[in-house]
Scaffold this motif. Structure first.
Motif, PDB file in Angstrom:
ATOM      1  N   GLU A   1       1.152  -0.898   0.495  1.00 42.19           N
ATOM      2  CA  GLU A   1      -0.090  -0.188  -0.236  1.00 42.19           C
ATOM      3  C   GLU A   1       1.117   1.329  -0.312  1.00 42.19           C
ATOM      4  O   GLU A   1       0.607   2.408  -0.965  1.00 42.19           O
ATOM      5  CB  GLU A   1      -0.773  -0.055   1.110  1.00 42.19           C
ATOM      6  CG  GLU A   1      -1.890   1.400   1.475  1.00 42.19           C
ATOM      7  CD  GLU A   1      -2.366   1.133   3.022  1.00 42.19           C
ATOM      8  OE1 GLU A   1      -3.351   2.440   2.665  1.00 42.19           O
ATOM      9  OE2 GLU A   1      -2.801   0.197   3.321  1.00 42.19           O
TER      10      GLU A   1
ATOM     11  N   GLU B   1       1.814   1.578  -3.837  1.00 39.81           N
ATOM     12  CA  GLU B   1       1.287   1.968  -4.419  1.00 39.81           C
ATOM     13  C   GLU B   1       0.778   4.194  -4.346  1.00 39.81           C
ATOM     14  O   GLU B   1       0.884   4.665  -5.648  1.00 39.81           O
ATOM     15  CB  GLU B   1       0.157   1.443  -4.182  1.00 39.81           C
ATOM     16  CG  GLU B   1       0.514   0.295  -4.820  1.00 39.81           C
ATOM     17  CD  GLU B   1       0.386   0.015  -6.387  1.00 39.81           C
ATOM     18  OE1 GLU B   1       0.444   0.256  -7.862  1.00 39.81           O
ATOM     19  OE2 GLU B   1       1.447  -1.088  -5.952  1.00 39.81           O
ATOM     20  N   ARG B   2       0.893   3.805  -3.011  1.00 41.26           N
ATOM     21  CA  ARG B   2       0.879   5.658  -2.335  1.00 41.26           C
ATOM     22  C   ARG B   2       2.478   6.544  -3.112  1.00 41.26           C
ATOM     23  O   ARG B   2       2.045   7.696  -3.841  1.00 41.26           O
ATOM     24  CB  ARG B   2       0.723   6.135  -1.303  1.00 41.26           C
ATOM     25  CG  ARG B   2      -0.423   5.797  -0.959  1.00 41.26           C
ATOM     26  CD  ARG B   2      -1.121   6.398   0.935  1.00 41.26           C
ATOM     27  NE  ARG B   2      -0.883   5.222   1.884  1.00 41.26           N
ATOM     28  CZ  ARG B   2      -0.350   4.848   3.108  1.00 41.26           C
ATOM     29  NH1 ARG B   2       0.651   5.448   3.237  1.00 41.26           N
ATOM     30  NH2 ARG B   2      -0.595   4.107   2.846  1.00 41.26           N
ATOM     31  N   HIS B   3       3.574   5.804  -2.782  1.00 37.35           N
ATOM     32  CA  HIS B   3       4.423   6.371  -3.383  1.00 37.35           C
ATOM     33  C   HIS B   3       4.086   6.793  -5.133  1.00 37.35           C
ATOM     34  O   HIS B   3       4.613   7.836  -5.604  1.00 37.35           O
ATOM     35  CB  HIS B   3       5.757   5.427  -3.532  1.00 37.35           C
ATOM     36  CG  HIS B   3       7.073   6.159  -3.971  1.00 37.35           C
ATOM     37  ND1 HIS B   3       7.941   7.125  -2.988  1.00 37.35           N
ATOM     38  CD2 HIS B   3       7.702   5.956  -4.507  1.00 37.35           C
ATOM     39  CE1 HIS B   3       8.878   7.772  -3.656  1.00 37.35           C
ATOM     40  NE2 HIS B   3       9.032   6.504  -4.269  1.00 37.35           N
ATOM     41  N   LYS B   4       3.782   5.379  -5.765  1.00 37.02           N
ATOM     42  CA  LYS B   4       4.127   5.774  -6.773  1.00 37.02           C
ATOM     43  C   LYS B   4       2.469   6.588  -7.654  1.00 37.02           C
ATOM     44  O   LYS B   4       3.100   7.626  -8.419  1.00 37.02           O
ATOM     45  CB  LYS B   4       3.781   5.069  -7.445  1.00 37.02           C
ATOM     46  CG  LYS B   4       3.333   4.489  -9.296  1.00 37.02           C
ATOM     47  CD  LYS B   4       3.427   3.373  -9.808  1.00 37.02           C
ATOM     48  CE  LYS B   4       2.919   2.778 -11.938  1.00 37.02           C
ATOM     49  NZ  LYS B   4       2.821   1.950 -12.468  1.00 37.02           N
ATOM     50  N   SER B   5       1.462   7.517  -7.377  1.00 33.06           N
ATOM     51  CA  SER B   5       0.724   7.640  -7.164  1.00 33.06           C
ATOM     52  C   SER B   5       1.671   9.501  -6.979  1.00 33.06           C
ATOM     53  O   SER B   5       0.391   9.833  -7.470  1.00 33.06           O
ATOM     54  CB  SER B   5      -0.398   7.851  -5.710  1.00 33.06           C
ATOM     55  OG  SER B   5      -0.413   8.283  -5.576  1.00 33.06           O
ATOM     56  N   ARG B   6       1.990   9.228  -6.470  1.00 32.71           N
ATOM     57  CA  ARG B   6       2.587  11.274  -6.397  1.00 32.71           C
ATOM     58  C   ARG B   6       3.891  10.814  -6.645  1.00 32.71           C
ATOM     59  O   ARG B   6       4.010  12.265  -7.186  1.00 32.71           O
ATOM     60  CB  ARG B   6       3.285  10.985  -4.336  1.00 32.71           C
ATOM     61  CG  ARG B   6       2.206  10.628  -3.275  1.00 32.71           C
ATOM     62  CD  ARG B   6       2.435  11.608  -1.719  1.00 32.71           C
ATOM     63  NE  ARG B   6       3.989  10.930  -1.760  1.00 32.71           N
ATOM     64  CZ  ARG B   6       3.620   9.412  -0.565  1.00 32.71           C
ATOM     65  NH1 ARG B   6       2.493   9.417  -0.616  1.00 32.71           N
ATOM     66  NH2 ARG B   6       4.873   8.764  -0.640  1.00 32.71           N
ATOM     67  N   ASN B   7       4.389   9.748  -7.273  1.00 33.92           N
ATOM     68  CA  ASN B   7       6.077   9.898  -8.680  1.00 33.92           C
ATOM     69  C   ASN B   7       5.795   9.303  -9.856  1.00 33.92           C
ATOM     70  O   ASN B   7       6.979   9.254 -10.305  1.00 33.92           O
ATOM     71  CB  ASN B   7       6.915   9.357  -7.317  1.00 33.92           C
ATOM     72  CG  ASN B   7       7.487  10.442  -6.440  1.00 33.92           C
ATOM     73  OD1 ASN B   7       7.748  11.307  -5.417  1.00 33.92           O
ATOM     74  ND2 ASN B   7       7.334   9.113  -4.833  1.00 33.92           N
ATOM     75  N   PHE B   8       4.312   9.438  -9.896  1.00 39.89           N
ATOM     76  CA  PHE B   8       4.848   8.143 -11.597  1.00 39.89           C
ATOM     77  C   PHE B   8       5.540   6.458 -11.119  1.00 39.89           C
ATOM     78  O   PHE B   8       5.697   7.143 -12.368  1.00 39.89           O
ATOM     79  CB  PHE B   8       4.687   9.024 -12.270  1.00 39.89           C
ATOM     80  CG  PHE B   8       3.793  10.309 -11.670  1.00 39.89           C
ATOM     81  CD1 PHE B   8       2.360   9.877 -12.175  1.00 39.89           C
ATOM     82  CD2 PHE B   8       4.614  11.843 -11.562  1.00 39.89           C
ATOM     83  CE1 PHE B   8       1.444  11.139 -11.997  1.00 39.89           C
ATOM     84  CE2 PHE B   8       3.080  12.522 -11.765  1.00 39.89           C
ATOM     85  CZ  PHE B   8       2.237  12.676 -12.215  1.00 39.89           C
TER      86      PHE B   8
ATOM     87  N   TYR C   1       7.607   4.134  -9.033  1.00 36.46           N
ATOM     88  CA  TYR C   1       8.898   3.522  -7.366  1.00 36.46           C
ATOM     89  C   TYR C   1      10.177   3.912  -7.275  1.00 36.46           C
ATOM     90  O   TYR C   1      10.861   3.499  -5.886  1.00 36.46           O
ATOM     91  CB  TYR C   1       8.199   1.490  -7.550  1.00 36.46           C
ATOM     92  CG  TYR C   1       6.731   1.306  -7.807  1.00 36.46           C
ATOM     93  CD1 TYR C   1       6.009   1.385  -7.033  1.00 36.46           C
ATOM     94  CD2 TYR C   1       6.606   0.450  -8.597  1.00 36.46           C
ATOM     95  CE1 TYR C   1       4.596   1.050  -7.108  1.00 36.46           C
ATOM     96  CE2 TYR C   1       5.246   0.208  -9.175  1.00 36.46           C
ATOM     97  CZ  TYR C   1       4.338   0.794  -8.703  1.00 36.46           C
ATOM     98  OH  TYR C   1       3.395   0.041  -8.595  1.00 36.46           O
TER      99      TYR C   1
ATOM    100  N   SER D   1       3.931  -6.439  -8.295  1.00 41.62           N
ATOM    101  CA  SER D   1       2.987  -4.621  -8.151  1.00 41.62           C
ATOM    102  C   SER D   1       2.173  -5.493  -9.413  1.00 41.62           C
ATOM    103  O   SER D   1       0.880  -4.998  -9.702  1.00 41.62           O
ATOM    104  CB  SER D   1       3.604  -3.699  -8.675  1.00 41.62           C
ATOM    105  OG  SER D   1       4.655  -4.651  -9.850  1.00 41.62           O
TER     106      SER D   1
END
Length: 170
Positions: A72, A75-82, A84, A146
């Motif tokens: 989780e 996924e939050r990191h990816k949503s902020r930074n596009f 991993y 992922s």
């Protein structure tokens, strides 16, 4: 007028009977003690493996919970930074002896740092090693990715970035 009572006759007669009955009830026989020890050994043989299985099951559930928590966070990191890249989250509450690694999906020899593509991830969890207090040969290795891979096995080779036939989904 007072009539004296002979204490030797009245007391000794009763105390002899008491002394005889006390000798009969003084302790346990050897057979009674052996039967008690056997019953305790049988109960221990039933309870100890069940207790160990409960502890192992609880540890596995904690590991799964921590892996899902890290997923989780990823996924939050990816949503902020596009991607991993540079992910720095960890699992804080793994059971003693378990080790968690977060690896890049494209290059599984690297963690998610700046020099990876960061398009996907693998989370691997290894159980305690044989020198650890929490070691048990029945402990499982875990993997999650992922792209939806999610399995566990008692053999590390069954969860080597894939789920082989010996592994189970969780």
């Amino acid at each position: 007028r007072v009539i004296p009572v002979k204490p030797s006759l009245s007391r000794n007669a009763g105390s002899n009977d008491e002394a005889k009955s006390m000798k009969k009830i003084q302790g346990f026989t050897l057979i009674e003690l052996i039967i008690t020890v056997i019953i305790i050994a049988i109960l221990a043989a039933i309870v100890i493996p069940s207790y160990k299985e409960t502890i192992r099951s609880n540890n596995e559930k904690k590991v799964q919970q921590q892996v899902l928590s890290v997923a989780e966070q990823l996924e939050r990191h990816k949503s902020r930074n596009f991607n991993y890249k540079n992910f720095s989250g960890t699992a804080n509450e793994l059971p003693e002896g378990y080790t968690l690694k977060i690896l890049d999906m494209d290059d599984t020899s690297k963690v998610l740092t700046a020099d990876v593509q960061g398009r996907g991830w693998y989370i691997t969890v290894s159980p305690p090693t044989s020198g650890s207090n929490n070691y048990d040969a029945k402990n499982s290795y875990f993997i999650m990715s992922s792209n939806g891979l999610q399995c566990k096995s008692r053999l590390e080779s069954d969860v080597d970035f894939k789920c082989d036939t010996g592994s189970k989904s969780w």
